[in-house]
Design a protein around this motif. Structure first.
Motif, mmCIF file in Angstrom:
data_model
loop_
_atom_site.group_PDB
_atom_site.id
_atom_site.type_symbol
_atom_site.label_atom_id
_atom_site.label_comp_id
_atom_site.label_asym_id
_atom_site.label_seq_id
_atom_site.Cartn_x
_atom_site.Cartn_y
_atom_site.Cartn_z
ATOM 1 N N ALA A 333 0.828 -1.204 0.000
ATOM 2 C CA ALA A 333 0.000 0.000 0.000
ATOM 3 C C ALA A 333 0.865 1.258 0.000
ATOM 4 O O ALA A 333 0.552 2.249 -0.665
ATOM 5 C CB ALA A 333 -0.919 -0.007 1.220
ATOM 6 N N ALA A 341 1.437 1.171 -9.243
ATOM 7 C CA ALA A 341 1.097 -0.248 -9.162
ATOM 8 C C ALA A 341 2.038 -1.127 -9.985
ATOM 9 O O ALA A 341 2.350 -2.252 -9.596
ATOM 10 C CB ALA A 341 -0.344 -0.463 -9.631
ATOM 11 N N THR A 392 -5.632 -1.895 -6.643
ATOM 12 C CA THR A 392 -5.516 -0.492 -7.005
ATOM 13 C C THR A 392 -5.450 -0.311 -8.523
ATOM 14 O O THR A 392 -5.913 0.699 -9.051
ATOM 15 C CB THR A 392 -4.281 0.139 -6.354
ATOM 16 N N GLY A 396 -8.350 1.893 -9.525
ATOM 17 C CA GLY A 396 -7.807 3.236 -9.439
ATOM 18 C C GLY A 396 -7.682 3.971 -10.752
ATOM 19 O O GLY A 396 -7.309 5.146 -10.764
ATOM 20 N N GLN A 469 -5.706 6.049 -8.266
ATOM 21 C CA GLN A 469 -6.437 6.726 -7.196
ATOM 22 C C GLN A 469 -7.687 5.907 -6.894
ATOM 23 O O GLN A 469 -8.582 5.801 -7.715
ATOM 24 C CB GLN A 469 -6.849 8.134 -7.635
ATOM 25 N N LEU A 470 -7.721 5.287 -5.696
ATOM 26 C CA LEU A 470 -8.857 4.469 -5.336
ATOM 27 C C LEU A 470 -10.127 5.308 -5.215
ATOM 28 O O LEU A 470 -10.099 6.423 -4.710
ATOM 29 C CB LEU A 470 -8.618 3.747 -3.999
#
Length: 477
Positions: A333, A341, A392, A396, A469-470
């Protein structure tokens, strides 16, 4: 196995919890229920040799003990989420909990492979009802900062379940017997059935269509694929028992795609599957889960059948492996936020490849704490970070309104990945599992190492650049 997801789109929405509800008490009870589901993914691994001895289970049956649960859990999860809309989340939750409790009792009472696998099937179906309904209740009961706190607690259940599952499996198997890894769910389930209605308020269901044909087709297709992969260990990769089920799986998947296009309320919006981030994240999740569950499966059987370890000793040795998974998720994380990622997934899969490569040198002798545990822990550390990178990536880089559907897709790949992974490695390690020799295990660990290495290279093609960006809070299975 911890990985963040936003709440699924199927969760019914309310503006605020009804007066008189006790949200934190409800959260505690729901987390206990979810904990049972996560526990039952890993708790059986340590007990497999004892089950095999008592029930005369061969390699194929042992494989299905693990895969049947995750197959039904993953294959029917999206349908379970839709049922929570149609019938109401509390009603679906209690139905799933009642079925899971009864199925756990029947599984523990099993006197043969047929009854054992029937019980595991029922457990998986129950989990597919219970888990999305419980998450829907959590996400609609809490709001603002409280929701983030609640989802953080929910996420912690995954790592705790994996860690405690391996140890509890060893303690119970060496103590009262393997049956108690299932019996332990019965009193807990009964208490939850009595307590949950008092703290979880009923909410009006939201009208929705059920895509039962789609759910049955995707589950049948995956089951047929796994059957063919398992059969390859007995008849070879070119035998009819392998090729026919694999071909039937392809037909079922094609029919599933056709049904989804025709449905007004499909189980999966196929347009989402054309999104590169969703495809990349789902593939990462499939590989990471397949590798991790395969390591639990292979390691448990290897230590007990080849090394002669007891179930308890095996469970204790797996504790650092489970802790390493959680640590990897925590570090992943952080690294996703710093690097993105793509490099996080590549590094994680490289560590997984190095760890499983170390396991190829493990023989029938020597100290497992220096010859087995380091390789498994290193692999688990890397895979923990891949779970975060996978989620993600899938969530994301897409629009907020697509996050629920993408979350459901990733969840499905997560559960089904374990089934496929165990099916493949049990086939490769068939000679070692049946004969108690290290040769088959060495080949299986080699397959895992190569898969991790190839997947690490593929991340540079599949995974988009940049920092995702979650769009929502964390979620775990």
């Amino acid at each position: 196995m911890t990985h963040p997801h936003p709440a699924p789109a199927t969760a019914p929405h309310t503006a605020a919890p009804p007066a008189g509800s006790r949200p934190w008490a409800a959260l505690a009870l729901l987390c206990v229920a979810q904990f049972m589901l996560v526990l039952d993914v890993t708790v059986v691994n340590v007990a497999l040799p004892s089950m095999a001895a008592d029930l005369d289970l061969g390699r194929t049956a042992l494989t299905w003990v693990v895969t049947t649960y995750t197959l039904c859990f993953g294959g029917l999860m999206l349908l379970g989420g839709r049922l929570a809309d149609v019938l109401g989340a509390r009603r679906t939750l209690l139905a799933g909990l009642a079925l899971f409790t009864a199925a756990s009792l029947l599984t523990g009472l099993a006197s043969g492979p047929e009854a054992l696998l029937a019980g595991r099937t029922a457990q998986g179906v129950a989990a597919a009802l219970l888990s999305p309904a419980a998450l829907a209740i959590v996400t609609t009961t809490f709001h603002g900062r409280d929701r983030h706190r609640a989802l953080g607690v929910w996420s912690a259940i995954g790592g705790a379940g994996a860690a405690i599952g391996v140890l509890l499996g060893g303690v119970l198997t060496d103590g009262p017997g393997w049956e108690w890894i299932f019996y332990v769910n019965v009193p807990i389930g009964a208490v939850l059935l009595l307590a949950l209605p008092a703290v979880v308020p009923a909410r009006a269901p939201r009208p929705a269509r059920l895509d039962i044909p789609g759910a049955l087709l995707v589950t049948a297709g995956t089951g047929s694929l796994i059957y063919g992969l398992v059969a390859a260990g007995d008849t070879g990769w070119s035998g009819p028992r392998t090729l026919v089920p694999v071909a039937a799986a392809a037909v079922a998947y094609g029919a599933f795609a056709a049904v989804e296009r025709a449905q007004r309320a499909p189980l999966i919006d196929l347009a989402v599957l054309r999104r590169r981030p969703v495809v990349a994240g789902s593939c990462l999740m499939l590989v990471a889960t397949a590798l991790l569950i395969s390591l639990f499966f292979l390691g448990s059987v290897f230590l007990q059948e080849v090394r002669g370890y007891s179930a308890l000793r095996t469970g204790v040795l797996f504790l650092p492996v489970a802790v390493a998974t959680g640590l990897g998720a925590h570090l992943g994380a952080r690294f996703v936020g710093l690097w993105g990622a793509r490099p996080t997934a590549a590094v994680g899969l490289t560590l997984a490849g190095l760890g499983t490569a170390l396991l190829t040198t493990a023989g029938p002798g020597g100290n497992a704490w220096t010859g087995v545990a380091p390789g498994m822990s290193l692999a688990a550390l890397g895979l923990g970070s891949v779970f975060v990178a996978a989620t993600t990536t899938a969530l994301g880089f897409i629009a907020h309104e697509e996050a629920g559907v993408a979350s459901g897709v990733v969840n499905t790949f997560h559960e089904v990945g374990g089934s496929i992974g165990v099916a493949v490695v049990s086939t490769v390690a068939a000679a070692g599992i049946d004969g108690g020799t290290e040769g088959g295990f060495t080949a299986a660990f080699t397959v895992c190492a190569v898969t991790a290495a190839v997947s690490a290279a593929a991340t540079f093609v599949l995974v988009p650049r940049g920092k995702p960006q979650l769009t929502g809070g964390p979620h775990v299975h």
